[in-house]
Design an enzyme around this catalytic site. Structure first.
Site: not given
Length: 608
Positions: A322-323
């Site tokens: 995920d970012w």
């Protein structure tokens, strides 16, 4: 846009990506994908391999030209990222109209053609098709057809419809060059306070499993190929059971807990995703507590990625974090801290090493390939480890046909995106997803359907739209009935970047808002339509409403069509509606349908 590198040799047309005037194996569309991968991998420098491991955001100008920003969050320099850092995976946020977006995409691919090996760009996107009133969603909407949120598709519960949605979204994505869907969410809505429930398929793992599989098939087809959009299913191993319902985008929500010993239940939709052939997987930010796993975020968790995902399930596709797991990001004058939960004490280099050791292939929202290069040159990271991940990333590029022809037709983009048939299908799904929760008695029968032409007081509805159904009046006193649209309640927070976009906390309307709503309901017979991006605690409103409807992303026209009988409601609640916040606090966050004496059970929905 035509490639400047088209050549013809030995009866085959190809792109001379390395500009050497001859047909090399990785350029040859006749060869098996694995042979092309090995040829290209053998030609790549360390810097080119490192660039493959990063998947960051990229903007575009409204006229379709490349964005050359100043390096701040959301304003990166396209040329620097592609030609100097050698990145070739990007996710797009705010988009232009279809034609300029297609032109932007072609310019980006032309820029990539100019690199030493001409490795094409892969563009990804978060969901862009939901009709939502969350301001964050406006970044993603554009002119794509508008559908209910995934939780609304769960309210319909129709696998064929979900697959049809995926196929329509695939066509619209493909037309503008989006080749990776950063979705679906296979998480389960077992904790009603969690802010991301709208993106799930509810709390029933078996229903979610069927819909996740249909969704992936719609986007990818039976096999990933040139007409597919690859799905990055998230958030493994399930992001729903958050402590106190808080989200791990933020430090206070970093813990996932399983007091009901129900971890395996959350894997059921992911098992369906594997069976459907999902190309990629995204682990969540959260760190597991009370499980036989290391208590670090899933993106750093070897027990979860190498053990559970790779070994138990045999998943060999791309794993992208995920970012923002590695570095802090500045948003204006504020800083968004890295979500390195459980490894906050580690240096940037050590975070990279731990994630790669866990089995990650790619870092979402990051653009620091120089760190990987330095780790290899210092002897801390074997280059062979990079090769494992680069093979996976190249495999998807080849399977998607990007090496053979990545360009799109701007005229086709203009024709496909938001075409009438797609728009109509989305609007029909909006109506099908609406749930009738309460339909009270009147002297002449049931409240719904309402009678057209009545004097109607409205709130939260465009009066011009409402005037197509009734005579709109300015005050409740002058009305035969009222129609109001509400948003499910949440606590307003904005102390941290992005926090205001996450509807979390208490599920009850605060005072004086609840008192104001109840006062209106007692003054005039009122139909209440509530947007449920997560469950709401509304026993008093349900009791006092003349009728109560729930939507999961629908236009004013859609909800009024149902209220006035132009379309019959058919949706079913995809989660429980708790009767009190005490009941919510007593629930186990990893267990479905365990609310004490729910106001409405899962599956509830009346018909007309």
């Amino acid at each position: 846009m035509a490639s400047a590198l088209w050549r013809r040799e030995d009866g085959v047309t190809y792109r001379d990506l390395n500009k050497n005037g001859k047909l090399d194996p990785y350029e040859d569309p006749r060869l098996p994908v694995e042979a092309r991968i090995e040829d290209l991998l053998g030609r790549m420098t360390l810097e080119e391999k490192a660039g493959m491991l990063f998947h960051t955001g990229l903007g575009m100008n409204p006229d379709g030209t490349l964005q050359e920003g100043d390096g701040t969050f959301g304003r990166a320099s396209t040329t620097e990222l592609v030609t100097r850092k050698l990145l070739n995976h990007f996710n797009v946020w705010a988009v232009a109209d279809p034609r300029p977006m297609a032109e932007w995409y072609n310019r980006l691919q032309a820029l990539a053609e100019g690199t030493r090996l001409g490795i094409p760009i892969t563009i990804s996107s978060d969901p862009r098709h939901s009709y939502s009133n969350n301001p964050a969603a406006s970044l993603f909407a554009g002119r794509f057809s508008k559908w209910p949120e995934p939780i609304g598709l769960a309210a319909i519960g129709d696998e064929e419809l979900v697959r049809a949605f995926g196929d329509i979204a695939r066509q619209e994505y493909l037309a503008v060059g989006i080749r990776v869907a950063l979705h679906p969410m296979a998480d389960l809505a077992t904790e009603p306070r969690w802010a991301r429930i709208a993106g799930t398929f509810g709390e029933d793992a078996h229903l979610a499993a069927h819909l996740v599989a249909a969704y992936i098939k719609g986007f990818q087809g039976e096999n990933l190929g040139p007409h597919s959009v690859a799905c990055m299913t998230k958030h493994f191993p399930g992001g729903g059971p958050q402590k106190d319902g808080e989200d791990p985008h933020f430090p206070y929500g970093r813990e996932q807990v399983y007091p009901g010993n129900n971890f395996e239940y959350h894997l059921i939709p992911f098992e369906a995703a594997f069976e459907a052939g999902t190309a990629q997987i995204m682990p969540y930010y959260g760190m597991p507590v009370g499980l036989p796993f290391e208590e670090v975020g899933f993106g750093f968790n070897r027990d979860v990625i190498a053990g559970l995902l790779r070994q138990r399930y045999g998943f060999q596709g791309v794993v992208c974090t995920d970012w923002g797991l590695l570095t802090d990001h500045r948003m204006g004058d504020r800083v968004l801290s890295a979500r390195a939960w459980g490894v906050e004490h580690l240096s940037l280099e050590d975070r990279v090493l731990k994630a790669l050791d866990a089995g990650v292939d790619q870092f979402g929202g990051e653009s620091c390939p120089e760190v990987v290069v330095q780790l290899v040159r210092s002897g801390r990271l074997p280059e062979e480890r990079l090769d494992v991940s680069v093979r996976r990333l190249l495999r998807d590029k080849f399977r998607l046909g990007l090496f053979d022809n990545p360009f799109v037709d701007p005229e086709e983009a203009e024709r496909v995106v938001g075409q009438e048939a797609f728009v109509r299908a989305g609007e029909a799904a909006q109506r099908r997803s609406i749930v009738l929760l309460v339909n009270g008695e009147t002297s002449s029968g049931r409240t719904l359907p309402m009678r057209e032409g009545i004097r109607l007081y409205v709130e939260g509805v465009d009066p011009q739209v409402a005037s197509r159904y009734a005579q709109v009046v300015d005050t409740p006193e002058g009305a035969d009935a009222a129609f109001i649209r509400l948003q499910a309640p949440y606590e307003h927070r904005d102390n941290l970047p992005l926090e205001a976009f996450f509807h979390a906390g208490n599920l009850s309307f605060p005072e004086p808002e609840q008192r104001r709503i109840l006062d209106l309901l007692r003054r005039v017979p009122t139909v209440v339509q509530i947007y449920l991006d997560r469950p709401a605690v509304i026993p008093e409103i349900a009791r006092e409403s003349a009728a109560l409807l729930a939507d999961f992303g629908a236009s004013d026209e859609a909800v009024l069509d149902v209220a006035f009988g132009r379309h019959k409601p058919g949706g079913r609640l995809p989660f429980e509606m708790p009767s009190s916040m005490d009941a919510v606090r007593k629930q186990l966050p990893d267990v479905p349908c365990d609310s004490e004496d729910p106001l409405f059970p899962i599956g509830h929905g009346l018909t007309l």
